[in-house]
Scaffold this motif. Structure first.
Motif, mmCIF file in Angstrom:
data_model
loop_
_atom_site.group_PDB
_atom_site.id
_atom_site.type_symbol
_atom_site.label_atom_id
_atom_site.label_comp_id
_atom_site.label_asym_id
_atom_site.label_seq_id
_atom_site.Cartn_x
_atom_site.Cartn_y
_atom_site.Cartn_z
ATOM 1 N N UNK A 41 0.812 -1.239 0.000
ATOM 2 C CA UNK A 41 0.000 0.000 0.000
ATOM 3 C C UNK A 41 0.838 1.279 0.000
ATOM 4 N N UNK A 42 1.875 1.342 0.848
ATOM 5 C CA UNK A 42 2.662 2.575 0.880
ATOM 6 C C UNK A 42 3.461 2.758 -0.411
ATOM 7 N N UNK A 43 3.865 1.635 -1.043
ATOM 8 C CA UNK A 43 4.580 1.729 -2.316
ATOM 9 C C UNK A 43 3.660 2.250 -3.416
ATOM 10 N N UNK A 44 2.383 1.814 -3.428
ATOM 11 C CA UNK A 44 1.450 2.293 -4.440
ATOM 12 C C UNK A 44 1.253 3.806 -4.309
ATOM 13 N N UNK A 45 1.063 4.291 -3.064
ATOM 14 C CA UNK A 45 0.877 5.739 -2.851
ATOM 15 C C UNK A 45 2.119 6.518 -3.271
ATOM 16 N N UNK A 46 3.289 5.990 -2.930
ATOM 17 C CA UNK A 46 4.540 6.649 -3.279
ATOM 18 C C UNK A 46 4.693 6.752 -4.796
ATOM 19 N N UNK A 47 4.323 5.679 -5.520
ATOM 20 C CA UNK A 47 4.476 5.688 -6.970
ATOM 21 C C UNK A 47 3.463 6.622 -7.632
ATOM 22 N N UNK A 48 2.240 6.705 -7.098
ATOM 23 C CA UNK A 48 1.270 7.677 -7.622
ATOM 24 C C UNK A 48 1.836 9.093 -7.486
ATOM 25 N N UNK A 49 2.438 9.385 -6.337
ATOM 26 C CA UNK A 49 3.037 10.703 -6.129
ATOM 27 C C UNK A 49 4.142 10.965 -7.149
ATOM 28 N N UNK A 50 4.957 9.940 -7.440
ATOM 29 C CA UNK A 50 6.027 10.104 -8.428
ATOM 30 C C UNK A 50 5.459 10.379 -9.815
ATOM 31 N N UNK A 51 4.320 9.732 -10.145
ATOM 32 C CA UNK A 51 3.676 10.000 -11.439
ATOM 33 C C UNK A 51 3.244 11.460 -11.537
ATOM 34 N N UNK A 52 2.607 11.971 -10.480
ATOM 35 C CA UNK A 52 2.195 13.374 -10.478
ATOM 36 C C UNK A 52 3.407 14.301 -10.553
ATOM 37 N N UNK A 53 4.456 13.938 -9.831
ATOM 38 C CA UNK A 53 5.656 14.777 -9.824
ATOM 39 C C UNK A 53 6.253 14.879 -11.228
ATOM 40 N N UNK A 54 6.376 13.731 -11.894
ATOM 41 C CA UNK A 54 7.028 13.722 -13.201
ATOM 42 C C UNK A 54 6.131 14.267 -14.310
ATOM 43 N N UNK A 55 4.834 14.324 -14.068
ATOM 44 C CA UNK A 55 3.930 14.890 -15.075
ATOM 45 C C UNK A 55 3.635 16.364 -14.804
ATOM 46 N N UNK A 56 4.359 16.971 -13.848
ATOM 47 C CA UNK A 56 4.239 18.409 -13.619
ATOM 48 C C UNK A 56 3.106 18.832 -12.720
ATOM 49 N N UNK A 57 2.733 18.008 -11.733
ATOM 50 C CA UNK A 57 1.678 18.360 -10.772
ATOM 51 C C UNK A 57 2.239 18.209 -9.352
ATOM 52 N N UNK A 58 3.092 19.128 -8.922
ATOM 53 C CA UNK A 58 3.782 18.982 -7.631
ATOM 54 C C UNK A 58 2.847 18.954 -6.428
ATOM 55 N N UNK A 59 1.740 19.735 -6.468
ATOM 56 C CA UNK A 59 0.830 19.758 -5.315
ATOM 57 C C UNK A 59 0.182 18.393 -5.090
ATOM 58 N N UNK A 60 -0.250 17.742 -6.176
ATOM 59 C CA UNK A 60 -0.836 16.402 -6.053
ATOM 60 C C UNK A 60 0.213 15.402 -5.583
ATOM 61 N N UNK A 61 1.449 15.575 -6.053
ATOM 62 C CA UNK A 61 2.521 14.679 -5.629
ATOM 63 C C UNK A 61 2.765 14.806 -4.129
ATOM 64 N N UNK A 62 2.840 16.037 -3.628
ATOM 65 C CA UNK A 62 3.054 16.252 -2.193
ATOM 66 C C UNK A 62 1.913 15.645 -1.389
ATOM 67 N N UNK A 63 0.666 15.770 -1.891
ATOM 68 C CA UNK A 63 -0.491 15.193 -1.204
ATOM 69 C C UNK A 63 -0.327 13.691 -1.032
#
Length: 672
Positions: free
Chosen positions: A195-217
């Motif tokens: 579970x924590x790995x899935x959340x971490x990877x979703x954040x990385x997707x947002x980070x790399x696609x240019x959505x830093x606020x969603x990544x931080x969330x």
């Protein structure tokens, strides 16, 4: 028709043989021993041990054999990287499960998962996606929903690897929902790691696609999950802390990109402090160092940046750092070294690093360019086409069944002859493979011998280069001792520094001739009580780091010794007792005068020495190295050199120990 009837009757009268029974308890021991070899950095020895253990067992069951192949795939994908061998053992899983897919559902689903892992390692993303898709389809029909999450996650990771981040996010979210169906007995992997790995990877997707606020969330959401669940798994505290460190590093990277210096430095420093230790995620700690060094360079904090880049250079020069998995880390190190010197207006120093960076980047660009442009949706089309072909084949088989049965009787003799010819051909092929393997083994042996010679040369060079700095320390301490007005405590500490420096110089000299015996000792009368008291006081600070107590019981006995070498023996024995004893333990040093000798004993209550390796711990090149209770790294030379010194003095050294209950090392020296 008569032949057909006979054939059907014969088949119906012969029951299908039952598979051999499994032997879980026996092979639990085998797998645990192989895991120990892997944990000690010996993946090749683990693979050899698995083959030997299974070969010596008469009739392993299907699950027993599956476990062997599963562990060998893990070795060749994550430790001794070899995708060809990993694929071979994946094919072996499908071979032993052929016709038994519904009987061994979980094993068959895992086989499809492993095949996807092999394709991912080879960057064959479309084929990897198809394998994960097939595995999920099989699991959807035959397994619980919880098992679906690992396949959904892997399908998302394929999208992630191709930089299709928006397409990857739905798969990770689906994996989170499927994971919620996992029962409390599913274990640590399903209930915490995934579970924590899935959340971490979703954040990385947002980070790399240019959505830093969603990544931080999502990074913060992962940290909240870890905080809520860590109390449920007290025995996995190390992994949980390491997972937090990884997410801190990712958060720090986002804040660095947003130019938030304070938050970036805070989280990156926390990440490094957690994971830059043995037993934690050291590789991720290096990634955090790269991010922090880049932050310091951007803000012209050159001293801190240079320190981090030097630490990274040491890691990349180590055995772990030369692994292919650290290619990106090395490439980014070249880039940051260039930016560091370029910003300091040092173009001549900066240019070589820029050249190496571009050379490495160009080499991987050609490989990745084609892979990332593949339309992965073609995998679905291939799967649908395969399904239609299967239906057509089944229909065709039904129509030709009666004709095939009649032909079988007529062609039986020809089939037998064919199998005889096929076996002869296969035998020749196997003989050829054996010859090639013998040649490869000889080449490997030659390489190992060359590697051993190189290791010896490196040790000699390191020992030689240590002489000057140690000599300088000793000289400075000697000069400070001659200065007037120093307190007695200062003089005592400076004396200890000088003596330790001199003894260290003797040690370096012995390393330079470690392949020869210690001869022609210069002895002098030495008060053993003074020597032991000095050793105990010198190491007392080291014991305090683990809240340990050093206790000395000794008499005033003077015997002829080489002061420096005997100091080294006792310091090594006491240091080992500290290393292998737990927190708050008591270590006792005793000395007793006998009729013709003196007996010294160093007793601890640590992890002990197993009986199987008690004869090996005094060997110079033995394989009995073990880490200390706080992760201290062993080198395997101390006891071997100590034995040489004691025997040259005409004495003897031995150990009495029981695993888990502590050890007593004895040194007996003649009085005259």
């Amino acid at each position: 028709m008569l032949c057909l009837a006979y054939t059907l009757i014969a088949v119906s009268c012969n029951p299908v043989p039952e598979p051999p029974q499994n032997h879980k308890a026996h092979f639990d021991t085998v797998i645990n021993q192989a895991s120990t070899f892997i944990g000690n950095g010996q993946p090749k020895q683990a693979a050899v041990y698995l083959d030997s253990a299974y070969h010596s067992f008469a009739n392993p069951g299907v699950k027993d054999t599956y476990r062997k192949y599963e562990n060998l795939i893990n070795i060749y994908l994550h430790y001794d990287f070899d995708t060809d061998k990993a694929r071979l053992y994946t094919d072996s899983i499908f071979h032993i499960l052929k016709g038994r897919e519904t009987l061994y559902k979980e094993e068959y689903a895992n086989g499809l998962f492993f095949l996807g892992e092999v394709f991912m390692a080879e960057k064959r993303y479309t084929e990897a996606f198809k394998s994960y898709y097939d595995g999920r389809s099989f699991a959807l029909k035959n397994l619980e929903d919880c098992s679906l999450s690992i396949f959904s996650n892997k399908m998302g990771l394929v999208r992630f690897s191709q930089e299709q981040y928006h397409k990857a996010i739905p798969y990770f979210k689906e994996a989170i929902e499927e994971n919620k169906d996992c029962k409390p007995n599913m274990g640590f992997d399903y209930l915490f790691i995934s579970p924590q790995a899935y959340m971490n990877t979703i954040a990385m997707c947002f980070e790399r696609s240019g959505h830093p606020d969603s990544a931080i969330f999502y990074y913060q959401k992962a940290l909240t999950f870890i905080a809520e669940k860590k109390g449920h798994f007290p025995k996995r505290e190390t992994f949980i802390s390491s997972a937090s460190g990884v997410i801190y590093g990712n958060l720090g990277g986002i804040y660095s990109k947003n130019n938030n210096y304070d938050q970036a430095e805070k989280y990156l420093t926390q990440s490094i402090a957690i994971n830059d230790h043995p037993g934690y995620d050291i590789q991720d700690a290096q990634t955090a160092k790269l991010k922090l060094a880049e932050l310091y360079i951007r803000h012209s904090d050159f001293e801190k940046a240079d320190r981090l880049l030097n630490e990274l250079q040491v890691y990349l020069s180590s055995k772990a750092g030369t692994n292919q998995l650290n290619f990106d880390t090395r490439l980014n190190w070249f880039r940051l070294r260039y930016e560091y010197h370029d910003k300091r207006k040092e173009p001549l120093t900066a240019y070589p690093y820029l050249k190496k960076y571009h050379k490495g980047r160009d080499s991987i660009y050609k490989i990745d360019k084609h892979q990332k442009n593949i339309d992965i949706d073609q995998a679905f089309k291939d799967t649908a086409q395969k399904y239609r072909m299967t239906l057509l084949n089944k229909d065709n088989q039904l129509k030709t069944a009666y004709l095939s049965a009649a032909i079988i009787c007529m062609l039986m003799v020809m089939i037998i002859l064919f199998f005889i010819w096929h076996n002869l051909k296969r035998s020749r092929k196997l003989n050829k493979q054996i010859s090639e393997q013998n040649i490869n083994m000889q080449q490997t042996l030659d390489s190992l011998e060359q590697s051993q010679e190189e290791n010896v040369r490196v040790m000699m060079i390191v020992a030689h280069d240590l002489r000057n700095p140690i000599g300088n320390i000793t000289s400075i301490a000697n000069l400070m001792l001659t200065e007037q007005g120093r307190s007695e405590d200062d003089l005592e500490m400076l004396g200890m520094i000088k003596t330790s420096g001199q003894n260290s110089l003797f040690l370096v000299n012995d390393l330079l001739k470690s392949n020869s015996k210690i001869e022609n000792l210069q002895k002098e009368p030495v008060d053993l009580y003074v020597l032991l008291n000095y050793c105990v006081n010198l190491l007392r600070h080291k014991a305090k780091e683990k809240n340990q107590q050093l206790v000395l019981h000794a008499e005033q006995v003077t015997i002829p010794l080489n002061m420096e070498k005997m100091w080294r023996v006792m310091s090594n024995l006491i240091g080992n007792a500290i290393k292998f004893s737990p927190e708050s333990a008591t270590i006792t040093v005793r000395m007793k005068e006998k009729q013709d000798s003196v007996l010294i004993a160093v007793a601890d209550h640590g992890i002990g020495v197993p009986t199987a390796i008690q004869d090996k711990i005094f060997d110079m090149f033995g394989q009995a190295k073990r880490s200390g209770t706080a992760g201290e790294q062993p080198f395997g030379l101390g006891l071997a050199i100590s034995k040489q010194i004691i025997e040259t003095h005409g004495g003897k050294i031995w150990v009495e120990s029981e695993a888990g209950k502590g050890s007593i090392f004895y040194v007996e020296l003649p009085l005259y």
